[in-house]
Motif scaffolding. Sequence first.
Motif: not given
Length: 141
Positions: A60-74
């Motif tokens: 974010k501080d480096n001006h990237f469009g970024v989101t946090l999402t939730e996933v699972v790992c099987l």
Amino acid sequence: MIIKQLSVFLENKTGRINEVTSVLGNAGINLSAFSMAENAEFGILRVIVSDPDKAYKLLKDNHFGVTLTEVVCLNCPNTPGALSKALHYLSEAGVFIEYMYAFSSGDVAHVVIRPNDINMCIDILRRHSLELMAAHQLYQL
């Protein structure tokens, strides 16, 4: 069992992926797993890193469009039909999978899943005695 994943939106131009990996690498953040999807104008880099909260802030501080999402790992056997069996259980219960990607380490396939209902997904996989990877395990790969 819930894992934080970053989704980074990038223009389709030379060097953009390197910019992301440079920012993260210079901060001592390791990439554990990633997937890249693209269309004509932009791409989405989905990445699981050793410190997702720090990585999110840095990007974010480096001006990237970024989101946090939730996933699972099987974690499933790296054998024919193993993934199909797990996906059948989810489909039967009405869990929709938005996307998934995988990587293998020998006889185990690690499948990162973004379901429409993460808690239901976890419940169904556990109910069928399927192994889920803990977030800290994946962050440390």
